[in-house]
Design an enzyme around this catalytic site. Sequence first.
Site, PDB file in Angstrom:
ATOM      1  N   HIS A  34       0.975  -1.247  -0.143  1.00 21.80           N
ATOM      2  CA  HIS A  34      -0.070   0.105   0.053  1.00 21.80           C
ATOM      3  C   HIS A  34       0.789   1.082   0.082  1.00 21.80           C
ATOM      4  O   HIS A  34       2.047   0.973   0.018  1.00 21.80           O
ATOM      5  CB  HIS A  34      -0.952  -0.041   1.302  1.00 21.80           C
ATOM      6  CG  HIS A  34      -0.238  -0.335   2.664  1.00 21.80           C
ATOM      7  ND1 HIS A  34       0.691   0.700   2.883  1.00 21.80           N
ATOM      8  CD2 HIS A  34      -0.286  -1.365   3.560  1.00 21.80           C
ATOM      9  CE1 HIS A  34       1.237  -0.189   4.150  1.00 21.80           C
ATOM     10  NE2 HIS A  34       0.594  -1.135   4.315  1.00 21.80           N
ATOM     11  N   HIS A  37       4.075   1.459   2.364  1.00 23.36           N
ATOM     12  CA  HIS A  37       5.217   0.612   1.794  1.00 23.36           C
ATOM     13  C   HIS A  37       5.904   1.580   0.484  1.00 23.36           C
ATOM     14  O   HIS A  37       7.189   1.541   0.677  1.00 23.36           O
ATOM     15  CB  HIS A  37       4.924  -0.711   1.079  1.00 23.36           C
ATOM     16  CG  HIS A  37       4.196  -1.657   1.931  1.00 23.36           C
ATOM     17  ND1 HIS A  37       3.025  -2.057   2.066  1.00 23.36           N
ATOM     18  CD2 HIS A  37       4.968  -2.276   3.067  1.00 23.36           C
ATOM     19  CE1 HIS A  37       2.932  -2.834   3.074  1.00 23.36           C
ATOM     20  NE2 HIS A  37       3.813  -3.230   3.622  1.00 23.36           N
ATOM     21  N   GLN A  61       7.839 -15.472  12.198  1.00 18.88           N
ATOM     22  CA  GLN A  61       7.380 -14.288  13.294  1.00 18.88           C
ATOM     23  C   GLN A  61       5.824 -14.310  13.627  1.00 18.88           C
ATOM     24  O   GLN A  61       5.253 -13.377  14.066  1.00 18.88           O
ATOM     25  CB  GLN A  61       7.693 -13.079  12.624  1.00 18.88           C
ATOM     26  CG  GLN A  61       6.759 -12.423  11.265  1.00 18.88           C
ATOM     27  CD  GLN A  61       7.358 -11.172  10.620  1.00 18.88           C
ATOM     28  OE1 GLN A  61       8.422 -11.343  10.016  1.00 18.88           O
ATOM     29  NE2 GLN A  61       6.867 -10.067  10.920  1.00 18.88           N
ATOM     30  N   MET A 185      -2.242   2.964   7.239  1.00 20.67           N
ATOM     31  CA  MET A 185      -2.394   1.991   6.436  1.00 20.67           C
ATOM     32  C   MET A 185      -1.696   0.640   6.915  1.00 20.67           C
ATOM     33  O   MET A 185      -0.680   0.882   7.512  1.00 20.67           O
ATOM     34  CB  MET A 185      -1.412   2.453   4.978  1.00 20.67           C
ATOM     35  CG  MET A 185      -2.291   3.764   4.150  1.00 20.67           C
ATOM     36  SD  MET A 185      -1.785   3.910   2.838  1.00 20.67           S
ATOM     37  CE  MET A 185      -2.991   5.323   2.400  1.00 20.67           C
TER      38      MET A 185
HETATM   39  P1  AMP Z   1       4.941  -5.301   6.571  1.00 15.51           P
HETATM   40  O1  AMP Z   1       4.669  -5.738   5.007  1.00 15.51           O
HETATM   41  O2  AMP Z   1       3.605  -5.016   7.025  1.00 15.51           O
HETATM   42  O3  AMP Z   1       5.846  -6.102   7.080  1.00 15.51           O
HETATM   43  O4  AMP Z   1       5.838  -4.114   6.498  1.00 15.51           O
HETATM   44  C1  AMP Z   1       6.747  -3.495   5.868  1.00 15.51           C
HETATM   45  C2  AMP Z   1       7.450  -2.180   6.122  1.00 15.51           C
HETATM   46  O5  AMP Z   1       6.404  -1.379   5.977  1.00 15.51           O
HETATM   47  C3  AMP Z   1       7.713  -2.088   7.799  1.00 15.51           C
HETATM   48  O6  AMP Z   1       8.992  -1.466   7.880  1.00 15.51           O
HETATM   49  C4  AMP Z   1       6.171  -1.264   8.128  1.00 15.51           C
HETATM   50  O7  AMP Z   1       6.639  -0.689   9.406  1.00 15.51           O
HETATM   51  C5  AMP Z   1       6.211  -0.161   7.173  1.00 15.51           C
HETATM   52  N1  AMP Z   1       4.726   0.142   7.009  1.00 15.51           N
HETATM   53  C6  AMP Z   1       3.756  -0.727   7.262  1.00 15.51           C
HETATM   54  N2  AMP Z   1       2.910   0.294   7.240  1.00 15.51           N
HETATM   55  C7  AMP Z   1       3.026   1.301   7.024  1.00 15.51           C
HETATM   56  C8  AMP Z   1       2.524   2.792   7.077  1.00 15.51           C
HETATM   57  N3  AMP Z   1       1.220   2.647   7.058  1.00 15.51           N
HETATM   58  N4  AMP Z   1       3.368   3.720   7.101  1.00 15.51           N
HETATM   59  C9  AMP Z   1       4.623   3.529   6.772  1.00 15.51           C
HETATM   60  N5  AMP Z   1       5.389   2.454   7.016  1.00 15.51           N
HETATM   61  C10 AMP Z   1       4.586   1.342   6.962  1.00 15.51           C
END
Ligand code: AMP
Length: 280
Positions: A34, A37, A61, A185
């Site tokens: 989204h 990312h 995890q 998000m």
């Molecule tokens: P994930 O795919 O959920 O493991 O997230 C991958 C990376 O994107 C991690 O560093 C998250 O903290 C970051 N991330 C997820 N959601 C957001 C968001 N809304 N705003 C900024 N970074 C995000």
Amino acid sequence: MIIFKTVASLSTFLNDQKNKQITIGFVPTMGALHDGHLFLIAECKKATQLTICSIFVNPTQFNDKTDFEKYPSKTEDDIALLHRAGCDVLFLPSPEEIYPEGIPLLHYKLGRIETLLEGKYRPGHFQGVCQVVHRLLSIIQPSQLLMGQKDYQQCMVVRTLLEITGINTKLVICPTIRESSGLAMSSRNMRLSEQDQIFATSIYQSLLFAKEQIATISFTALKTQITEKLFAHGFSSIDYIAVCNAITLEELTYWDPATPAVILIAAFINGVRLIDNMLL
Ligand code: AMP
């Protein structure tokens, strides 16, 4: 954008880039991408010469098997989004590439931080995060690692991982990107109904309320008010509402403007677990 599925092919490519003194930035993700990312990708492109994104839903995890199985997968859409965002490299490994058979999983001495908040409700979660991040960093050896403040405790844990392993990568923590409603998000938002997406903004409103009121009301009264608000907006259970030291994540009991603080919330709405936080 070049897509690599094996460690061997990515390593060969990266050796060549490093010989050319190209600086590498890395954004690890679990896909279902989204704008949060994509913001990390945009920041990475500004800060380094080669932006690498990984998509890997890391089994180690997930303490809850159903959560792992229900985790959204949208690889084709993700590839199109990354391509449009100008990402240079996508690493899309299989579990066997990340965790080769016969190599035992490492255990990290993270200290108390892994037992607090998320660590308490998702035992083993941060060991899994460290296993995958350590493995990916060893393969990619980026100069910068970009992560989102959305997963605040994860950022603090990865900071600890970098310290204890001595890995020479700079952690860059990027702000949380939100819907116009304020909802942070998250790939998990896809599992929320339209009504629940509206209700879920009560987490963000609670964080704003805390930021406004933190110096004027007791933490107990603050938590009671937030709890009532969340329950009135469709949340069925709350794992935690905690005001913590922004570095150690030890819970605070009273406001001291000299101590950097963060408020963190984790709560369930119709079976979907949402987390969010705000620096105070
Ligand atoms: P994930 O795919 O959920 O493991 O997230 C991958 C990376 O994107 C991690 O560093 C998250 O903290 C970051 N991330 C997820 N959601 C957001 C968001 N809304 N705003 C900024 N970074 C995000």
